[in-house]
Write a protein that holds these residues in place. Structure first.
Motif, mmCIF file in Angstrom:
data_model
loop_
_atom_site.group_PDB
_atom_site.id
_atom_site.type_symbol
_atom_site.label_atom_id
_atom_site.label_comp_id
_atom_site.label_asym_id
_atom_site.label_seq_id
_atom_site.Cartn_x
_atom_site.Cartn_y
_atom_site.Cartn_z
ATOM 1 N N GLU A 221 -54.530 76.843 -47.211
ATOM 2 C CA GLU A 221 -54.833 77.430 -46.249
ATOM 3 C C GLU A 221 -55.784 76.123 -45.125
ATOM 4 O O GLU A 221 -55.586 76.286 -43.820
ATOM 5 C CB GLU A 221 -54.929 77.995 -45.470
ATOM 6 N N LEU A 222 -57.354 75.972 -45.182
ATOM 7 C CA LEU A 222 -58.053 75.368 -44.692
ATOM 8 C C LEU A 222 -57.633 74.088 -45.045
ATOM 9 O O LEU A 222 -57.648 73.370 -43.999
ATOM 10 C CB LEU A 222 -59.074 75.426 -45.151
ATOM 11 N N ALA A 223 -57.285 72.796 -46.114
ATOM 12 C CA ALA A 223 -56.742 72.005 -45.934
ATOM 13 C C ALA A 223 -55.335 71.804 -45.211
ATOM 14 O O ALA A 223 -55.212 70.422 -44.205
ATOM 15 C CB ALA A 223 -55.611 71.138 -47.558
ATOM 16 N N ARG A 224 -54.375 72.268 -44.850
ATOM 17 C CA ARG A 224 -53.914 72.338 -43.520
ATOM 18 C C ARG A 224 -53.892 72.477 -42.186
ATOM 19 O O ARG A 224 -53.774 71.893 -41.663
ATOM 20 C CB ARG A 224 -52.573 73.948 -43.396
ATOM 21 N N LEU A 225 -55.153 73.276 -42.119
ATOM 22 C CA LEU A 225 -55.607 73.542 -40.867
ATOM 23 C C LEU A 225 -56.732 72.287 -40.305
ATOM 24 O O LEU A 225 -56.730 71.725 -39.571
ATOM 25 C CB LEU A 225 -56.650 74.917 -40.739
ATOM 26 N N TYR A 226 -56.972 72.025 -41.626
ATOM 27 C CA TYR A 226 -57.563 70.151 -41.191
ATOM 28 C C TYR A 226 -57.099 69.344 -40.636
ATOM 29 O O TYR A 226 -57.240 68.995 -39.910
ATOM 30 C CB TYR A 226 -58.453 70.226 -42.205
ATOM 31 N N GLU B 48 -62.208 61.524 -38.698
ATOM 32 C CA GLU B 48 -63.479 61.545 -39.959
ATOM 33 C C GLU B 48 -63.615 62.228 -40.269
ATOM 34 O O GLU B 48 -63.579 62.881 -41.532
ATOM 35 C CB GLU B 48 -64.196 60.072 -39.722
ATOM 36 N N MET B 49 -64.511 63.358 -39.541
ATOM 37 C CA MET B 49 -64.242 64.478 -40.006
ATOM 38 C C MET B 49 -63.969 65.830 -40.810
ATOM 39 O O MET B 49 -63.505 66.019 -41.610
ATOM 40 C CB MET B 49 -65.315 65.522 -38.604
ATOM 41 N N SER B 50 -62.134 65.903 -39.324
ATOM 42 C CA SER B 50 -61.206 66.263 -40.532
ATOM 43 C C SER B 50 -60.809 65.374 -42.117
ATOM 44 O O SER B 50 -60.163 66.709 -42.421
ATOM 45 C CB SER B 50 -59.465 66.531 -39.325
ATOM 46 N N ARG B 51 -60.559 64.362 -41.609
ATOM 47 C CA ARG B 51 -60.023 64.204 -43.260
ATOM 48 C C ARG B 51 -60.942 64.354 -44.022
ATOM 49 O O ARG B 51 -60.887 64.983 -45.713
ATOM 50 C CB ARG B 51 -60.194 62.643 -43.369
ATOM 51 N N SER B 52 -61.786 64.224 -44.120
ATOM 52 C CA SER B 52 -63.155 64.757 -45.094
ATOM 53 C C SER B 52 -63.062 66.422 -45.212
ATOM 54 O O SER B 52 -63.206 66.688 -46.631
ATOM 55 C CB SER B 52 -64.531 64.792 -44.648
ATOM 56 N N GLY B 53 -62.804 66.974 -44.745
ATOM 57 C CA GLY B 53 -62.621 68.008 -44.888
ATOM 58 C C GLY B 53 -60.984 68.645 -45.450
ATOM 59 O O GLY B 53 -61.214 69.507 -46.298
ATOM 60 N N LYS B 54 -60.464 68.417 -45.050
ATOM 61 C CA LYS B 54 -58.898 68.131 -45.458
ATOM 62 C C LYS B 54 -59.260 68.203 -47.057
ATOM 63 O O LYS B 54 -58.534 68.549 -48.214
ATOM 64 C CB LYS B 54 -58.020 67.179 -45.180
ATOM 65 N N ALA B 55 -59.682 67.268 -47.108
ATOM 66 C CA ALA B 55 -60.611 66.243 -49.020
ATOM 67 C C ALA B 55 -60.949 67.066 -49.580
ATOM 68 O O ALA B 55 -60.726 67.652 -50.896
ATOM 69 C CB ALA B 55 -60.348 64.557 -48.741
ATOM 70 N N LEU B 56 -61.792 67.691 -48.921
ATOM 71 C CA LEU B 56 -62.432 69.002 -50.081
ATOM 72 C C LEU B 56 -61.871 70.462 -50.221
ATOM 73 O O LEU B 56 -62.049 70.966 -51.224
ATOM 74 C CB LEU B 56 -63.485 69.183 -49.495
ATOM 75 N N VAL C 125 -68.928 74.776 -50.682
ATOM 76 C CA VAL C 125 -70.351 74.940 -50.083
ATOM 77 C C VAL C 125 -70.203 73.469 -48.985
ATOM 78 O O VAL C 125 -70.592 73.939 -48.400
ATOM 79 C CB VAL C 125 -71.557 75.179 -50.666
ATOM 80 N N ASP C 126 -69.776 72.731 -49.909
ATOM 81 C CA ASP C 126 -69.683 71.484 -48.820
ATOM 82 C C ASP C 126 -68.564 70.740 -47.660
ATOM 83 O O ASP C 126 -69.176 70.834 -45.990
ATOM 84 C CB ASP C 126 -69.468 69.915 -49.602
ATOM 85 N N LEU C 127 -67.544 72.315 -47.894
ATOM 86 C CA LEU C 127 -66.288 72.371 -46.822
ATOM 87 C C LEU C 127 -67.259 73.258 -46.052
ATOM 88 O O LEU C 127 -67.077 73.030 -44.906
ATOM 89 C CB LEU C 127 -65.615 73.016 -47.575
ATOM 90 N N ALA C 128 -67.852 74.329 -46.098
ATOM 91 C CA ALA C 128 -68.662 75.085 -45.649
ATOM 92 C C ALA C 128 -69.873 74.536 -44.542
ATOM 93 O O ALA C 128 -70.036 74.661 -43.422
ATOM 94 C CB ALA C 128 -69.015 76.323 -46.004
#
Length: 91
Positions: free
Chosen positions: A22-27, A45-53, A74-77
């Motif tokens: 769900e977080l990947a979808r939101l990112y 770029e932040m969105s892409r990085s978060g989606k990958a995490l 933790v990196d995602l947070a």
């Protein structure tokens, strides 16, 4: 992201994977929003990085690599906070 971390710690693999998906979808939605807006290249770029995490978490859980899943969570947070510090709330 807090739920993902809690579910990983509790070894609730299915719940943690669902939260991460769900977080990947939101990112992905955030990436589209910022890309369409055109004003926040760094946010794309932040969105892409978060989606990958977020996407890395279910794969780590499937491999029962809880340490890797936990590090990604933790990196995602941190990524959430980094983006919110700059881009939320909007003026």
């Amino acid at each position: 992201s807090v739920d993902v971390q809690r579910n990983i710690d509790a070894r609730k693999t299915e719940a943690a994977a669902a939260d991460a998906q769900e977080l990947a979808r939101l990112y992905g939605l955030m990436e589209t929003y910022f890309a369409d807006d055109g004003h926040f290249a760094g946010a794309v770029e932040m969105s892409r990085s978060g989606k990958a995490l977020a996407a890395a978490i279910p794969a780590a859980l499937a491999a029962r690599d809880y340490d890797k899943a936990s590090r990604a969570a933790v990196d995602l947070a941190h990524a959430c906070n980094d983006c919110h510090d700059v881009h939320k709330p909007f003026q």
